[in-house]
Design an enzyme around this catalytic site. Structure first.
Site, short mmCIF file in Angstrom:
data_model
loop_
_atom_site.label_atom_id
_atom_site.label_comp_id
_atom_site.label_asym_id
_atom_site.label_seq_id
_atom_site.Cartn_x
_atom_site.Cartn_y
_atom_site.Cartn_z
N LYS A 39 -63.59 63.50 22.76
CA LYS A 39 -62.37 64.81 23.91
C LYS A 39 -63.02 66.44 23.80
CE LYS A 39 -60.60 61.76 24.50
NZ LYS A 39 -60.34 60.72 23.89
N ASN B 20 -69.28 44.98 42.04
CA ASN B 20 -68.90 45.41 40.16
C ASN B 20 -69.64 44.99 39.75
OD1 ASN B 20 -67.04 47.29 41.53
ND2 ASN B 20 -65.71 46.15 40.48
N GLY B 21 -70.38 45.05 38.20
CA GLY B 21 -70.93 44.65 37.56
C GLY B 21 -72.40 44.87 38.33
N GLU C 88 -66.63 65.69 26.20
CA GLU C 88 -66.82 64.52 27.19
C GLU C 88 -65.60 65.19 28.46
OE1 GLU C 88 -63.96 60.84 27.14
OE2 GLU C 88 -62.14 61.23 26.14
#
Ligand code: F6R
Length: 608
Positions: A485, A100-101, A488
């Site tokens: 909201k 991850n990253g 998305e």
């Protein structure tokens, strides 16, 4: 973003890995993969799409291996394809890495490796790690990983296995969380406790620039420059019951309906009604410094940023401290003048958001007092801030944040009241606010009992291509949150605006096909809001008003009205946001969207 799980012990690794990935899927879900190893070699599976595809790919196979790592991906470098899915391996398939990253110097490292004859099979930044480990491996896996991590720039949470050392996982962290889980003759590695909490409640968090060597009965932690670290396990308190969907069709709906409990949990043990104040144990050690702060800067992202904007109004009303709110992603690059008279308040559900974390690190470097308002217990922001308060809202699984927003608003009121009572807020003002807060859970239930009103409105409007949300003062951030909201989860284009800005541009968009949701509760800006609504109606724009119960006048002005109970002005956003959450949910439902896992999003944004 992406999720990691690893297992080494006496049980079959594959079902544990798949189970862990299912719990991590809210972090990223465009592809998934796993590898299990033993002395005879490795079995790797990678699929595009959801973890269930991986589950199908391995079902019926007898995978006996007792060590493995797995990953669910949120693409950064390279499209979601099978070749780009993790685990990545070297050409002989001895070493496997999940990551991850972002490895920022991957292009340079890749060019170097390619010039040495290494053939890459993916477009990812991650793949350089595994080829470097292969190249630098001499004696054992841990020293190869250590040497590799010293060469890379950027952020990583990684887990690595080697088919030649089949009872060992090596992991490391810089900027992306890694947690170890200690079981009975078995160990777990994960990016997030939710992946392992069903197996153990004994965990150890790695800090930045640390790595761990994990075997079934042991773990050793050291820095990336090989200094040993002694760290005790922590017991985590996580209620698995809270994680299921119960009878709800989606986590988002369940979490919306949990909000009266969320508010109770945020208040529990913290309200001192007789003193018109609050008790926030996590701030106590620095309370003298907090009382003397000249300025508070709130830093956060997304929904937590909208909570911060409401927080600014609350602090302005209840304290004598001047307050700024900054997007964490902007704050961290600003030229800042901070010192110990400034408090930097980081608001974050996950406690892992990369920009918010970087912002508080920058604030600490400059000498400011850092304060956390975080939901996930033990998360990096919770650990790295000087003092803080937890939401205690339980896990939020739906990618769109709902119950945490109301929890954050309750705690911002309690924080501001705590400070304000040392300043100019009177006992009776404090008592009034707390009494009104005590009514909020029941008022939320009342709004939820009429969810069908929002469902009907959504049925009427779900086909529109754009929606405007407007509000003033405390309801301006609510308008922004309503728009966030809707866009998305339903992919309807939506904009939130301060209603006073309408005439400065957006009103040119208004016509019969462009509806507006106006938050127009009984407060000091009520008349101005009514005028804005009339201006929209005069241009044939349909308007749904979120208004205070008993306001009959508004029904003559708007096309439809959703009523919410009356409450203290500072608490109104807690109630006014709920119809907007429900409206978004039902619009997304009618549009057939994947509500809990909207496209391109991940719950925890651990890269910049
Ligand atoms: C929107 C949403 C995001 C998060 C943002 C910050 O529904 O969930 O906008 O609010 O990514 O996340 P946290 O609060 O974990 O720092």
């Amino acid at each position: 973003m992406c999720g990691i799980i690893g297992y080494v012990g006496g049980k079959k690794a594959a079902p544990i890995l798949i189970n862990g990935l299912k719990r991590l899927e809210y972090r990223g879900y465009d592809s998934a993969g796993m590898v299990t190893i033993d002395k005879n070699g490795a079995n790797r599976f990678r699929v595009v799409g959801r973890v269930q595809n991986l589950d199908k790919a391995v079902s019926g196979l007898d995978l006996n291996m007792t060590c493995g790592i797995a990953h669910t991906r949120w693409a950064t470098h390279g499209k979601p394809t099978q070749l780009n899915a993790h685990p990545h391996s070297d050409s002989r398939e001895r070493f496997f890495v999940v990551h991850n990253g972002i490895i920022e110097n991957h292009s340079k490292l890749r060019a170097q490796l390619e010039s040495e004859g290494v053939v890459f099979t993916s477009e990812t930044d991650t793949e350089v790690l595994v080829h470097l480990i292969d190249k630098l491996h001499e004696t054992n896996l841990e020293s190869a990983v250590e040497k590799t991590l010293q060469l890379v720039e950027g952020t990583f949470g990684i887990a690595v296995v080697c088919a030649d050392e089949p009872s060992k996982i090596v992991c490391g962290r810089r900027g992306s969380p890694i947690v170890l889980g200690v079981g009975n003759q078995e160990m777990f590695v994960a990016s997030d406790v939710s992946a392992i909490v069903q197996y153990t409640d004994q965990v150890i968090y790695l800090e930045d620039n640390e790595m761990a060597i994990v075997t079934p009965n042991d773990y050793q932690i050291r820095t990336l420059d090989n200094k040993p670290i002694a760290r005790e396990t922590l017991q985590i308190d996580w209620n698995l019951e809270e994680e299921g969907m119960g009878t709800f069709p989606h986590y988002m709906l369940k979490e919306i309906f949990e909000q009266s409990t969320t508010v109770e949990n945020a208040m529990r043990g913290r309200v001192m009604l007789n003193e018109g104040s609050s008790m926030l144990g996590g701030l106590q050690s620095k309370i003298d410094q907090i009382k003397k702060l000249k300025k508070i800067v709130i830093v956060s992202c997304g929904t937590s940023y909208h909570a911060g904007m409401v927080g600014r109004c609350i602090f302005e009303q209840l304290t004598d401290i001047s307050v700024d709110v900054e997007l964490a992603s902007e704050f961290r690059y600003r030229k800042l003048r901070l010192d110990e008279t400034t408090g930097v308040l980081a608001i974050s559900q996950s406690g892992e958001t990369a920009d918010t974390l970087a912002a508080i690190r920058e604030a600490r470097r400059k000498g400011a007092l850092t304060i956390g308002l975080v939901n996930v217990v033990g998360s990096t922001i919770a650990r790295e801030t000087d003092v803080g308060v937890y939401c205690h809202a339980g896990p939020e699984i739906g990618v769109a944040s709902t119950k945490i927003f109301v929890s954050q608003l309750v705690i911002l009121n309690l924080m501001a009241l705590l400070i304000g009572r040392y300043q100019s807020i009177s006992l009776s003002e404090g008592v009034d606010l707390l009494r009104a807060m005590g009514e909020i859970p029941r008022q939320i239930q009342h709004i939820l009992s009429r969810a069908s009103v929002l469902e009907d409105l959504a049925r009427q409007y779900y086909k529109v291509s754009s929606f405007l949300f407007i509000g003033r003062q405390l309801h301006y951030p609510v308008a922004l949150e309503g728009a966030l909201k809707l866009k998305e989860i339903s992919y309807i284009h939506a904009e939130g605006y301060a209603a006073g800005e309408m005439k400065h541009g957006p009103i040119s968009l208004i016509d019969a096909q462009f509806p507006t949701m106006a938050v127009v509760t009984r407060d000091a800006t009520y008349e101005k809001m009514v005028s804005n609504i009339q201006e929209i109606r005069a241009r044939s724009g349909p308007v749904i008003a979120i208004a205070t119960e008993g306001d009959l006048h508004i029904a003559d002005v708007a096309d439809a009205v959703v009523y919410i109970p009356d409450t203290h002005e500072l608490l109104q956003p807690i109630l006014s946001v709920i119809p907007l959450q429900l409206f978004s949910y039902y619009c997304a439902l009618y549009r057939g969207c994947e509500i809990d896992k909207p496209r391109n999003l991940a719950k925890s944004v651990t890269v910049e």
